[in-house]
Design an enzyme around this catalytic site. Structure first.
Site, PDB file in Angstrom:
ATOM      1  N   ARG A  98     102.763 164.841  47.531  1.00  9.08           N
ATOM      2  CA  ARG A  98     101.700 163.907  47.143  1.00  9.08           C
ATOM      3  C   ARG A  98     100.404 164.695  46.971  1.00  9.08           C
ATOM      4  O   ARG A  98      99.948 165.343  47.917  1.00  9.08           O
ATOM      5  CB  ARG A  98     101.548 162.828  48.218  1.00  9.08           C
ATOM      6  CG  ARG A  98     100.363 161.928  47.981  1.00  9.08           C
ATOM      7  CD  ARG A  98     100.207 160.849  49.052  1.00  9.08           C
ATOM      8  NE  ARG A  98      99.004 160.108  48.745  1.00  9.08           N
ATOM      9  CZ  ARG A  98      97.967 159.937  49.567  1.00  9.08           C
ATOM     10  NH1 ARG A  98      97.993 160.404  50.790  1.00  9.08           N
ATOM     11  NH2 ARG A  98      96.906 159.281  49.173  1.00  9.08           N
ATOM     12  N   HIS A 140      91.209 160.157  45.120  1.00  8.44           N
ATOM     13  CA  HIS A 140      91.068 160.532  46.528  1.00  8.44           C
ATOM     14  C   HIS A 140      89.633 161.039  46.708  1.00  8.44           C
ATOM     15  O   HIS A 140      89.402 162.182  47.078  1.00  8.44           O
ATOM     16  CB  HIS A 140      92.122 161.568  46.914  1.00  8.44           C
ATOM     17  CG  HIS A 140      92.370 161.704  48.392  1.00  8.44           C
ATOM     18  ND1 HIS A 140      93.625 161.627  48.958  1.00  8.44           N
ATOM     19  CD2 HIS A 140      91.530 161.911  49.424  1.00  8.44           C
ATOM     20  CE1 HIS A 140      93.536 161.804  50.266  1.00  8.44           C
ATOM     21  NE2 HIS A 140      92.255 161.984  50.577  1.00  8.44           N
ATOM     22  N   GLU A 168      92.866 155.142  50.447  1.00  6.07           N
ATOM     23  CA  GLU A 168      91.963 154.641  51.481  1.00  6.07           C
ATOM     24  C   GLU A 168      90.659 154.077  50.935  1.00  6.07           C
ATOM     25  O   GLU A 168      89.577 154.613  51.220  1.00  6.07           O
ATOM     26  CB  GLU A 168      91.669 155.751  52.510  1.00  6.07           C
ATOM     27  CG  GLU A 168      92.904 156.336  53.162  1.00  6.07           C
ATOM     28  CD  GLU A 168      92.579 157.364  54.236  1.00  6.07           C
ATOM     29  OE1 GLU A 168      91.393 157.654  54.468  1.00  6.07           O
ATOM     30  OE2 GLU A 168      93.532 157.883  54.856  1.00  6.07           O
ATOM     31  N   ASN A 198      98.616 155.107  55.533  1.00  2.00           N
ATOM     32  CA  ASN A 198      98.115 156.279  56.255  1.00  2.00           C
ATOM     33  C   ASN A 198      97.852 155.844  57.686  1.00  2.00           C
ATOM     34  O   ASN A 198      97.022 154.957  57.934  1.00  2.00           O
ATOM     35  CB  ASN A 198      96.810 156.796  55.637  1.00  2.00           C
ATOM     36  CG  ASN A 198      97.036 157.424  54.270  1.00  2.00           C
ATOM     37  OD1 ASN A 198      98.167 157.520  53.801  1.00  2.00           O
ATOM     38  ND2 ASN A 198      95.957 157.859  53.635  1.00  2.00           N
ATOM     39  N   TYR A 215      97.107 157.228  61.660  1.00  2.00           N
ATOM     40  CA  TYR A 215      96.793 158.350  62.552  1.00  2.00           C
ATOM     41  C   TYR A 215      96.703 157.924  64.014  1.00  2.00           C
ATOM     42  O   TYR A 215      97.097 158.653  64.911  1.00  2.00           O
ATOM     43  CB  TYR A 215      95.468 158.999  62.142  1.00  2.00           C
ATOM     44  CG  TYR A 215      95.606 159.773  60.850  1.00  2.00           C
ATOM     45  CD1 TYR A 215      96.012 161.105  60.854  1.00  2.00           C
ATOM     46  CD2 TYR A 215      95.387 159.167  59.625  1.00  2.00           C
ATOM     47  CE1 TYR A 215      96.170 161.817  59.679  1.00  2.00           C
ATOM     48  CE2 TYR A 215      95.540 159.874  58.434  1.00  2.00           C
ATOM     49  CZ  TYR A 215      95.940 161.200  58.470  1.00  2.00           C
ATOM     50  OH  TYR A 215      96.108 161.896  57.297  1.00  2.00           O
ATOM     51  N   GLU A 228     100.482 159.342  54.693  1.00  2.00           N
ATOM     52  CA  GLU A 228      99.817 160.352  55.526  1.00  2.00           C
ATOM     53  C   GLU A 228     100.095 160.042  56.989  1.00  2.00           C
ATOM     54  O   GLU A 228      99.999 158.897  57.414  1.00  2.00           O
ATOM     55  CB  GLU A 228      98.289 160.349  55.343  1.00  2.00           C
ATOM     56  CG  GLU A 228      97.805 160.926  54.057  1.00  2.00           C
ATOM     57  CD  GLU A 228      96.282 160.904  53.939  1.00  2.00           C
ATOM     58  OE1 GLU A 228      95.585 160.949  54.980  1.00  2.00           O
ATOM     59  OE2 GLU A 228      95.804 160.824  52.801  1.00  2.00           O
TER      60      GLU A 228
HETATM   61  O1  IFM Z   1      91.836 164.442  55.519  1.00  2.00           O
HETATM   62  C1  IFM Z   1      91.916 163.065  55.492  1.00  2.00           C
HETATM   63  C2  IFM Z   1      92.445 162.577  54.176  1.00  2.00           C
HETATM   64  O2  IFM Z   1      91.690 163.018  53.110  1.00  2.00           O
HETATM   65  C3  IFM Z   1      92.474 161.066  54.139  1.00  2.00           C
HETATM   66  N1  IFM Z   1      93.123 160.530  55.295  1.00  2.00           N
HETATM   67  C4  IFM Z   1      92.750 161.034  56.587  1.00  2.00           C
HETATM   68  C5  IFM Z   1      92.794 162.548  56.596  1.00  2.00           C
HETATM   69  C6  IFM Z   1      92.412 163.089  57.973  1.00  2.00           C
HETATM   70  O3  IFM Z   1      91.131 162.686  58.314  1.00  2.00           O
END
Ligand code: IFM
Length: 445
Positions: free
Chosen positions: A76, A120, A165, A292, A294, A352
């Site tokens: 990606r 992005h 995002e 995404n 985290y 992500e």
């Molecule tokens: O690096 C970023 C990415 O560009 C978008 N999502 C979160 C990642 C980590 O912060």
């Protein structure tokens, strides 16, 4: 216990143009809002910029070979709008298109499926000078750009992601001012969010039209699992408000064609101007949702905070990454279940997932045990969700390479491959070998 994924599960890695390409002034590339923002003193840690980054623009053949050596099935990446249309609208820069054309061909020759993100975060600066995303014309600018890129690549690229995002573009860029273009205006941010969604919706049919019949279109949202800090009804309500802002503000219009009423009520005068027909366009049917993930979000009620009235809590005793983000794999499992139950996307990809840790090279190796544990636990969450019927079709680790982490510059390393920024040497970390083995086994031992 061995955890085996369904046959055909897509194993990938993700990057983004401004974070890795460099070559900021080459082959006719125009200025982006991130060039302007990072070159303005005080915005990025240590004054770092994406001018050189990982020099991927020149080293992409080596990077594709690296991906191949890890056995990646998919990659990606994002397209830099200012490489394609340096003035944002109008004249097309063929040299920019040629770069992505070569990259796509190189990936396909290596047996790696391209997943292309159109936006992005690197908006052409000239478009910001015309008002950027808060200007309703932005949807039409994006449509033209989408048409140009998809006409050139649509015969070979089957998987398209319109936006990465949009929450971050709108709120870190136009409300908190910590991302480009560095504006602090909540009303503009809400309007930007709406126009980003409109741009997404309008791009969907363009991508399908310029594809070869096999086109699949999705959007990538940064989503989180929200927990209240306690069982107090006030905190539970706070968690609901936070969920409205972080998740439903984007999920509801895309999948249900409406904005969440409770959140819009909270917004009051800040609510965006929405025209007749906008929401129908935003809710254009999609082939997949990109997620995404985290960390989770834990919030408490706080009447002193304007509008949302929530305060983030950092649970004690938890593990945190270098970003200060709690490691919480259970949140990914719960989020996936919730997305399936509440929104029912036909397919989901984790576009992500990953972690920044303070990696060090020792005798030519990087022993990033904590990243391996992070990946293993999050993959286990993915697998659990699949067992329970969630149509999760693939996983992209963030990131292939250490790169420019926006306001943190090069101080945070998310890669499974270490980059020595002095020499541009790539050193696969232990997590890269772990991931290679996961891909080979189609699962986790
Ligand atoms: O690096 C970023 C990415 O560009 C978008 N999502 C979160 C990642 C980590 O912060």
């Amino acid at each position: 216990m061995a955890i085996i994924f369904p046959k055909g599960f897509v194993w990938g890695a993700a990057t983004a143009s401004y974070q890795i390409e460099g070559a900021a002034n080459e082959d006719g590339r125009g200025e982006s809002i991130w060039d302007r923002f990072s070159h303005t003193p005080g915005n990025v840690l240590n004054g770092d910029t994406g001018d050189v980054a990982d020099d991927h623009y020149h080293r992409w053949p080596q990077d594709v070979a690296l991906m191949q050596s890890l056995g990646l099935k998919a990659y990606r990446f994002s397209i830099a709008w200012p490489r394609i249309i340096p003035d944002g609208i109008g004249a097309v820069n063929d040299a920019g298109l040629d770069f992505y054309d070569r990259l796509v061909d190189g990936l396909l020759a290596a047996g790696i499926e391209p997943f292309v993100t159109l936006y992005h975060w690197d908006l052409p600066q000239v478009l910001q000078d015309r008002g950027g995303w808060p200007n309703r014309d932005s949807a039409a600018w994006f449509a033209d750009y989408t048409a140009v890129v998809s006409r050139r690549l649509g015969d070979r690229v089957h998987n398209w992601i319109t936006l990465n995002e949009p929450w971050v573009s709108a709120f870190l860029g136009y409300m908190m001012g910590v991302h480009a273009p560095g504006i602090r205006d909540p009303k503009a941010a809400m309007q930007a969010a709406h126009h980003l969604l409109l741009a997404h919706g309008q791009a969907v049919s363009i991508l399908r039209r310029n594809g070869n019949g096999a086109t699949r279109v999705g959007i990538t949202l940064n989503l989180t699992w929200v927990d209240p800090a306690s069982d107090r009804p006030e905190d539970v309500e706070a968690a609901r408000r936070q969920d409205g802002f972080a998740n439903r503000l984007f999920l509801d219009p895309v999948f249900k064609g409406s904005y969440p009423a409770d959140f819009m009520e909270l917004c009051g005068d800040l609510a965006p101007q929405v025209e007749e027909g906008d929401l129908q366009q935003i809710a254009a049917p999609l082939d997949f949702l990109g997620v995404n993930y985290y960390t989770r979000s834990v919030v408490a009620d706080d009447p002193n905070v304007p509008m949302l009235r929530t305060r983030s809590i950092q649970p004690e005793g938890a593990e945190y990454t270098e970003m200060g983000w709690e490691v919480y794999p259970e949140g990914l499992y719960r989020l996936l279940r919730r997305l399936h139950e509440d929104y029912g996307p036909g397919a989901i990809y984790i576009t992500e997932n990953g972690a920044a840790f303070a990696d060090r090279v020792e005798s030519g190796r990087v022993h990033d045990e904590r990243r391996i544990a992070y990946l293993r636990e999050h993959l286990t969450s993915c697998w659990r969700a699949i067992q329970e019927g969630v149509p999760l079709r693939g996983y992209f680790v963030w990131s292939l390479l250490d790169n420019f982490e926006w306001g943190y510059g090069y101080s945070k390393r998310f890669g499974i491959v270490y980059v020595d920024y002095g020499t541009q040497e790539r050193i696969p970390k232990d997590s890269a070998f772990f991931y290679r083995d996961v891909i080979a086994a189609n699962g986790v031992a």
